[in-house]
Design an enzyme around this catalytic site. Structure first.
Site, PDB file in Angstrom:
ATOM      1  CG  PHE A 154      -2.120   0.908   1.068  1.00 17.81           C
ATOM      2  CD1 PHE A 154      -2.973   0.813  -0.017  1.00 17.81           C
ATOM      3  CD2 PHE A 154      -2.369   1.878   2.038  1.00 17.81           C
ATOM      4  CE1 PHE A 154      -4.057   1.671  -0.151  1.00 17.81           C
ATOM      5  CE2 PHE A 154      -3.450   2.745   1.912  1.00 17.81           C
ATOM      6  CZ  PHE A 154      -4.289   2.637   0.820  1.00 17.81           C
ATOM      7  N   GLY A 155       1.951   1.173  -0.755  1.00 14.46           N
ATOM      8  CA  GLY A 155       2.847   2.325  -0.897  1.00 14.46           C
ATOM      9  C   GLY A 155       2.361   3.239  -2.014  1.00 14.46           C
ATOM     10  NE  ARG A 156       6.884   6.964  -3.542  1.00 25.64           N
ATOM     11  CZ  ARG A 156       7.939   6.944  -2.731  1.00 25.64           C
ATOM     12  NH1 ARG A 156       7.981   7.730  -1.686  1.00 25.64           N
ATOM     13  NH2 ARG A 156       8.966   6.159  -2.966  1.00 25.64           N
ATOM     14  CB  ILE A 157       3.647   2.122  -7.193  1.00 25.79           C
ATOM     15  CG1 ILE A 157       4.858   3.024  -7.481  1.00 25.79           C
ATOM     16  CG2 ILE A 157       3.163   1.454  -8.486  1.00 25.79           C
ATOM     17  CD1 ILE A 157       6.117   2.296  -7.944  1.00 25.79           C
ATOM     18  NE  ARG A 177       5.872  -3.777   6.732  1.00 23.29           N
ATOM     19  CZ  ARG A 177       5.940  -3.049   7.856  1.00 23.29           C
ATOM     20  NH1 ARG A 177       5.876  -3.639   9.026  1.00 23.29           N
ATOM     21  NH2 ARG A 177       6.081  -1.742   7.799  1.00 23.29           N
ATOM     22  CB  THR A 242       4.466  -3.147 -12.283  1.00 26.08           C
ATOM     23  OG1 THR A 242       3.715  -2.855 -11.088  1.00 26.08           O
ATOM     24  CG2 THR A 242       3.536  -3.352 -13.451  1.00 26.08           C
ATOM     25  NE  ARG A 244      13.563  -3.909  -8.313  1.00 18.94           N
ATOM     26  CZ  ARG A 244      13.164  -2.762  -8.869  1.00 18.94           C
ATOM     27  NH1 ARG A 244      12.126  -2.721  -9.686  1.00 18.94           N
ATOM     28  NH2 ARG A 244      13.813  -1.638  -8.616  1.00 18.94           N
ATOM     29  CD  GLU A 273      13.777  -7.481 -14.970  1.00 14.51           C
ATOM     30  OE1 GLU A 273      12.810  -7.430 -14.209  1.00 14.51           O
ATOM     31  OE2 GLU A 273      14.411  -6.475 -15.323  1.00 14.51           O
ATOM     32  CG  HIS A 291      12.214  -3.455 -15.438  1.00 15.97           C
ATOM     33  ND1 HIS A 291      12.973  -4.137 -14.511  1.00 15.97           N
ATOM     34  CD2 HIS A 291      11.677  -2.403 -14.765  1.00 15.97           C
ATOM     35  CE1 HIS A 291      12.914  -3.514 -13.344  1.00 15.97           C
ATOM     36  NE2 HIS A 291      12.130  -2.454 -13.476  1.00 15.97           N
ATOM     37  N   GLY A 293       8.185   0.115 -16.456  1.00 16.87           N
ATOM     38  CA  GLY A 293       7.345   0.868 -15.504  1.00 16.87           C
ATOM     39  C   GLY A 293       7.543   2.373 -15.567  1.00 16.87           C
TER      40      GLY A 293
END
Ligand code: GLV
Length: 331
Positions: A154-157, A177, A242, A244, A273, A291, A293
């Site tokens: 629930f972070g910025r992105i 989390r 999107t 890791r 990757e 990759h 984003g």
């Protein structure tokens, strides 16, 4: 010998190189250095600050030998750097937070829509000359509006993705989390109060129609989505990553997509990757991006500016504007 101020492993977009060149001396690697070439360069005493990319791995052994002042990472994520070892060696690390939030959320939502509506398959169908006119059951997909989007994190992105999902009429749930949980204050919930549901990780996994991953990669989140999580998801569910690659067990995902354990996946990142797990590229129920984003012209320019500003400040012995481990400065 006076050290060169900046070792740049891969040239930055405008205005990054210009800012570095104005502020000090710059060496640009002819090709991206291997792990050992990077270790030798860092240990040589020839450079003050390394301007690095996500593919440049700074492990503890490299950092213990390094004679550099800092690393400016051209990314918001810094899982390529052992931060504890950097701090222990007084190596300051900077990153580029904030600027890529909306671009990455756009890409997560693009993947939601593209997998749901089979966009890549449909495009290939038209280009292959197979389109013979409208058909009642041609390339039927999944609904997005009315469906539940589960956000791991629930972070910025994640929050920016939630905004898009709500605008599309989705029900949004989140686990801040995973695989555990943490309290979310009313202040943190902010604009989302009463509009999104805070649920446990098992509930998120079991109830999401679209499960989108937005957590940093660390020991707790490596293989967060493994075979057992995939088996707990709805058979109609679609996984979006999107964040890791190693957060998802990619070979377990290939098995789950192949045998219908889940319906589809939209991926911008991969476990190893740029290699893909065997079989992934053959699956029609996936949309696979390289990759991208943060890959818009303005976002990459602003990332380059912040990356250069961090590097310049570190080279001058100052606190960088976007520090990851400011405690390293005090050491
Ligand atoms: C890209 O993945 C970033 O961390 O900026």
């Amino acid at each position: 010998m006076t050290p060169t101020d900046f070792l740049v492993t891969t040239p930055l977009p405008d205005p990054g190189m210009r800012l570095l060149e104005t502020a000090g001396t710059v060496t640009v690697a002819a090709t991206r250095p291997s792990r050992d070439e990077l270790a030798d360069a860092c240990a040589s005493g020839a450079y003050r600050v390394v301007v690095a990319q996500l593919q440049d791995e700074f492990d503890a052994d490299l950092l213990d030998r390094a004679r550099i002042t800092g690393i400016s990472n051209f990314a918001v994520g810094y899982n390529n750097i052992d931060i504890a070892a950097a701090t222990a060696n007084s190596i300051v690390v900077g990153n580029t937070p904030g600027v890529l939030t909306d671009a990455t959320a756009d890409l997560a939502f693009l993947l939601v829509l593209a997998v749901a509506r089979r966009c890549v398959e449909a495009d290939a169908f038209v280009r292959a000359g197979k389109f013979r006119g409208w058909e009642p059951e041609l390339l039927l997909g999944h609904d997005v509006s009315g469906a539940t989007l589960g956000l791991a994190g629930f972070g910025r992105i994640a929050r920016a993705t939630a905004r898009r999902a709500l605008a599309f009429g989705m029900t949004v749930a989140f686990c801040p989390r995973p695989p555990g949980d943490r309290a979310v204050s009313a202040e943190e919930l902010g604009e989302f109060a009463g509009r999104v549901r805070h649920v446990s990780w098992p509930e998120l996994v079991e109830t999401s129609d679209y499960l989108s991953v937005h957590v940093p990669l660390n020991a707790e989140t490596r293989h967060l989505v493994d075979g057992s999580v995939l088996r707990s998801m709805k058979r109609s569910a679609i996984l979006i990553n999107t964040a890791r690659g190693p957060i998802v067990d990619e070979s377990a995902l290939v098995t789950a997509l192949r045998d219908g354990t889940i319906a589809g996946a939209g991926l911008d990142v991969y476990e190893d990757e740029p290699r893909l797990a065997p079989g992934l590229a053959e699956l029609p129920n996936t949309v696979l991006l390289p990759h991208l984003g943060s890959a818009t012209v303005p976002v990459r320019a602003e990332m380059a500016r912040r990356c250069a500003e961090n590097a310049v400040a570190i080279a001058r012995g100052e606190r960088p504007p976007y520090p990851v481990n400011p405690e390293a400065l005090a050491r």
